[in-house]
Design a protein around this motif. Sequence first.
Motif, PDB file in Angstrom:
ATOM      1  N   GLY A  14       0.767  -1.240  -0.050  1.00  0.00           N
ATOM      2  CA  GLY A  14       0.044  -0.158   0.070  1.00  0.00           C
ATOM      3  C   GLY A  14       0.938   1.263   0.065  1.00  0.00           C
ATOM      4  O   GLY A  14       0.902   2.111   0.772  1.00  0.00           O
ATOM      5  N   GLY A  61       7.484   7.658  11.468  1.00  0.00           N
ATOM      6  CA  GLY A  61       6.603   7.082  10.735  1.00  0.00           C
ATOM      7  C   GLY A  61       5.038   7.112  11.300  1.00  0.00           C
ATOM      8  O   GLY A  61       5.001   7.479  12.592  1.00  0.00           O
ATOM      9  N   SER A  62       3.794   7.024  10.769  1.00  0.00           N
ATOM     10  CA  SER A  62       2.622   7.262  11.153  1.00  0.00           C
ATOM     11  C   SER A  62       2.214   6.192  12.070  1.00  0.00           C
ATOM     12  O   SER A  62       1.697   6.363  13.120  1.00  0.00           O
ATOM     13  N   LEU A  63       2.546   4.835  11.798  1.00  0.00           N
ATOM     14  CA  LEU A  63       2.245   4.024  12.875  1.00  0.00           C
ATOM     15  C   LEU A  63       3.081   4.211  14.314  1.00  0.00           C
ATOM     16  O   LEU A  63       2.281   4.048  15.494  1.00  0.00           O
ATOM     17  N   TYR A 119      -6.520  -0.841   9.001  1.00  0.00           N
ATOM     18  CA  TYR A 119      -5.292  -1.111   8.814  1.00  0.00           C
ATOM     19  C   TYR A 119      -4.786  -2.168   9.989  1.00  0.00           C
ATOM     20  O   TYR A 119      -4.790  -1.773  11.014  1.00  0.00           O
ATOM     21  N   VAL A 171      -9.272   6.213  10.950  1.00  0.00           N
ATOM     22  CA  VAL A 171      -8.535   6.788   9.619  1.00  0.00           C
ATOM     23  C   VAL A 171      -9.624   7.425   8.872  1.00  0.00           C
ATOM     24  O   VAL A 171     -10.229   6.775   8.133  1.00  0.00           O
ATOM     25  N   ASN A 200      -7.987   2.785   4.921  1.00  0.00           N
ATOM     26  CA  ASN A 200      -7.006   1.747   4.404  1.00  0.00           C
ATOM     27  C   ASN A 200      -7.786   0.403   5.173  1.00  0.00           C
ATOM     28  O   ASN A 200      -7.788   0.248   6.373  1.00  0.00           O
ATOM     29  N   ASP A 247      -5.567   8.929  12.353  1.00  0.00           N
ATOM     30  CA  ASP A 247      -4.502   8.773  11.626  1.00  0.00           C
ATOM     31  C   ASP A 247      -4.748   9.417  10.065  1.00  0.00           C
ATOM     32  O   ASP A 247      -5.617   8.624   9.447  1.00  0.00           O
ATOM     33  N   ILE A 252      -2.955   9.582   7.473  1.00  0.00           N
ATOM     34  CA  ILE A 252      -1.874   9.311   6.362  1.00  0.00           C
ATOM     35  C   ILE A 252      -2.079   9.428   5.116  1.00  0.00           C
ATOM     36  O   ILE A 252      -1.225   9.848   4.160  1.00  0.00           O
ATOM     37  N   TYR A 253      -3.555   9.233   4.590  1.00  0.00           N
ATOM     38  CA  TYR A 253      -3.937   9.382   3.376  1.00  0.00           C
ATOM     39  C   TYR A 253      -4.402  10.704   2.897  1.00  0.00           C
ATOM     40  O   TYR A 253      -5.050  10.950   1.603  1.00  0.00           O
ATOM     41  N   SER A 256       1.964  11.047   8.419  1.00  0.00           N
ATOM     42  CA  SER A 256       3.576  10.922   7.757  1.00  0.00           C
ATOM     43  C   SER A 256       3.735  11.247   6.234  1.00  0.00           C
ATOM     44  O   SER A 256       2.724  11.547   5.791  1.00  0.00           O
ATOM     45  N   SER A 302       4.920   9.066   4.413  1.00  0.00           N
ATOM     46  CA  SER A 302       5.048   7.613   3.912  1.00  0.00           C
ATOM     47  C   SER A 302       4.210   7.524   2.504  1.00  0.00           C
ATOM     48  O   SER A 302       4.664   6.663   1.531  1.00  0.00           O
ATOM     49  N   LYS A 303       3.042   8.048   2.353  1.00  0.00           N
ATOM     50  CA  LYS A 303       2.347   7.650   1.444  1.00  0.00           C
ATOM     51  C   LYS A 303       2.410   8.674   0.164  1.00  0.00           C
ATOM     52  O   LYS A 303       1.748   8.520  -0.926  1.00  0.00           O
ATOM     53  N   ARG A 360      11.155   7.143   6.914  1.00  0.00           N
ATOM     54  CA  ARG A 360      10.375   7.255   8.143  1.00  0.00           C
ATOM     55  C   ARG A 360      10.039   8.502   8.733  1.00  0.00           C
ATOM     56  O   ARG A 360      10.590   8.752  10.080  1.00  0.00           O
TER      57      ARG A 360
END
Length: 479
Positions: free
Chosen positions: A122, A186-188, A212, A257, A262, A290, A292-293, A320, A322-323, A330
């Motif tokens: 992803g 990172g987001s996680l 996720y 999210v 996700n 979150d 992230i997207y 983050s 990351s995407k 990171r």
Amino acid sequence: MKKNNFNSDDHLYLQVADGLEKMIAGEVLRIGDKLPSVRMLSDEYGISMGTAFQAYYHLEGRGLIESRPKSGYYVRFNHQRFPQLPDQVKPEAISHEVSVKDMITSIYGDIAAKDTINFAIGAPDASLLPTAKINKSVIHALRNTKDGCTGYEQTQGNLELRQQIAKLSFNWGGKVKPDEVIVTSGSLEAVMMCLKAVTNHGDTVAVECPTYFGIYQSIESLGLKVVEIPADAVNGLDLDALEKAIKKYPVKACVVVPNFNNPLGTCMSDERKKKLVDIITKNNISLIEDDIYGELYFGKMRPKTCKYFDTKGMVMHCSSLSKSLAPGYRIGWTIPGKYFEQVKQVKRIQNICSPSLTQAAMAHYLKNGRYEYHLKNLRKALHTQSLRYMQGIIQYFPADTKISRPAGGLTFWIELNSKVDSFKLRTEAMKHKISIVPGKIFSASIDYTNYIRLSFGKPWSDDADYGLMMLGKLIKKML
Ligand SMILES: Cc1ncc(COP(=O)(O)O)c(C=O)c1O
């Protein structure tokens, strides 16, 4: 030439493109129909030839029409052929322990296998990322710090990076100050740190379902209990079910999210985000958001965040790069509101700080790398890919396949015929070097046996076409 009567606030070409899109959606224009020439469009709508071209470029970029050499523009996609949406499976509203580790480990090993047609990972394909510009920023960071970034960074994170992150919040209407941001790996990690900051072993956390798998893993590793709240492919989290769960269990935190979740790809409306923030505030529950997207939207506007509606500091916003930019660097962050000190302490205990070099490089890139321009191209590419992949799925998968309609992000959530076991499908697909993610790992209690997540992060190619064709064949064999 007609005089146009468009709304002058919007770009003219977008208004023309919208009109044409509606005609495609309503099957007034069908697959294979020839569109008016650019000159005719310009005469018909009373717009310049340049604007007419822009309208066609826009629709082409979205995968709705195609230009054929020396022939003109043709409709290539028809919304009416969209299959049904996946069913919403409601988890029982019980608070239970989480045990997803083994299941996830069993599929994670080959999720990024190099020589596969990868529909599992992803993340956007490397070809969609501005690698050369990022490399320049790394060199700049190395040359322009006294110690070549060998030393520790502040626990809270590189100040210039935090300034850039605060600036990014303007996109969703935020008025965030660099002092309110904590940089994470990172987001996680951000989600995990927020969970650690507001819960104790044995506490109950509400999460949307499906979601996720990393979120379930974080919850499991902290010894927390989970109550799963159904989310659907249109509205996202079911707020009534959340309120009921809160009445029944001592929910300490809720993880959501809201933008392009996700695997579903749904975006909660502003109204629902506001209501969610009202619910958690009224019940004194922290909301770990979150986002992230959030930047990967296919529509006209960046969706707002829950943080936007937060007046009491209850929302712990996480995100983050990351995407959208560089998953391997990171770089993530959290804006944890009133829990700032607790989260900062967790960060210090956990790993002192995030790496200095990648923070300095990303700060330089965000300031100088034309990030907005990159995002514009990335969104366009992902949207086009999503439509192209959707066409492939419709073409090759059985007619009873149900597919989500991501309004952004990177993934489809696909419901297959109930006879299909997606774990077995994955094993068969791997024999043909095709990877997918079985639906089972997106919940701690629901089986989602006949569901898969399929990523469209890679540009469309002959390989992707072959991969979907082969998956379709394997699915049909299981019926
Ligand atoms: C919702 C969600 N959160 C977090 C992550 C992981 O993000 P990061 O790589 O920034 O830690 C993912 C990755 O797929 C995700 O989908």
